[in-house]
Write an enzyme that holds these catalytic residues in place. Sequence first.
Site, PDB file in Angstrom:
ATOM      1  N   LYS A  96      32.506 -38.454  34.309  1.00 23.69           N
ATOM      2  CA  LYS A  96      33.767 -38.325  34.256  1.00 23.69           C
ATOM      3  C   LYS A  96      34.854 -38.126  33.056  1.00 23.69           C
ATOM      4  O   LYS A  96      34.947 -39.712  32.595  1.00 23.69           O
ATOM      5  CB  LYS A  96      34.459 -38.620  35.694  1.00 23.69           C
ATOM      6  CG  LYS A  96      35.569 -38.112  35.690  1.00 23.69           C
ATOM      7  CD  LYS A  96      36.216 -38.998  37.430  1.00 23.69           C
ATOM      8  CE  LYS A  96      37.757 -39.013  37.338  1.00 23.69           C
ATOM      9  NZ  LYS A  96      38.299 -39.334  38.339  1.00 23.69           N
ATOM     10  N   ALA A 184      41.454 -35.702  41.927  1.00 13.74           N
ATOM     11  CA  ALA A 184      43.254 -36.032  42.221  1.00 13.74           C
ATOM     12  C   ALA A 184      43.924 -35.675  42.578  1.00 13.74           C
ATOM     13  O   ALA A 184      44.373 -34.642  42.167  1.00 13.74           O
ATOM     14  CB  ALA A 184      43.995 -36.472  40.513  1.00 13.74           C
TER      15      ALA A 184
END
Lengths: 262, 65
Positions: A96, A184
């Site tokens: 990531k 997020a």
Amino acid sequence: MLTLYGTDFTSRLLLGTAQYPSPEGLKQAVEASGAEIVTVSLRRESARARTGQGFWGLIEELGCRVLPNTAGCRTAKEAIATANMARELFGTNWIKLEVIANDDTLQPDLFGLVEAAALLSAEGFEVLPYTTEDLSAAERLVAAGCTVLMPWAAPIGSARGLINKEALKTLRAYFPGIPLVIDAGIGTPSHAAEAMEMGYDAVLLNTAVAKAGDPVKMAAAFAKAVEAGRLAFEAGLIEPRDMASPSTPVAGTPFFKIDHAS
Amino acid sequence: MKILLNGEAFATDAKTLDELCARLGFAEAKIATAVNGNFVAAFQRSTTELARADEIEIVAPRQGG
């Protein structure tokens, strides 16, 4: 079925492993979420505390696929070194990729991100880039070799939900064949459901579960929301309209007189 | 010899990165390393010689989002 770099997953919820009240709480939350992928990081290891050694044991117990991040990296160079350390440590090509532009927003530095994504892809990494909703950056990331994109909903930990829905819709429409994971800024299960209803392939979140009053219950709530949102997307949502449209049949309405209709 | 270990000044007479890791009790530990900003794979540690003021990073798995 969610497919990321050739691997199929049933769950469309990816869960972070940070900020839980206890290791046991983390374990229970992951179980309740049904997540098959969890994110992890790497940090400096103290010879005395050896914190990471115990944490690794816990992660192995979870039995999930591990997605290491490059959180906190400020340059492509830092991210590349971190990705290499993560690959060796976790035994996965998945990364990531985070290259962070500034502390207040934790916004991705798109220039450093594209640079690092290209170099890492060339070295055999399977890059899952934490990006914004920016279309040109997304194009560059795909050209760099990314077959998954992870746009933010809002700044990390902000719990504000999808703050730029129109751009996220455009991104979805523009890349029909690329798995898109909202990463997020998700604060509530309804935010996650909304992303899934828009056709996003999955949602990655951490704080909204870990910092909830009851993380285990919240993990279960997110699991249901993600599933509901996906089902709704697959079912096909109706278009909103400006005026009312009666759902009960009009024909045969008792006491109906023609002047009611005018 | 003074080096910077995980951002802090550290004195060692270890000749190689491998030796440094062993002295810190990391011989069998789940760690990864970098020297002066560049990744050093586990198999390269024994041939990676340390020099004064080297910046060494030794990292391990941790919680992440």
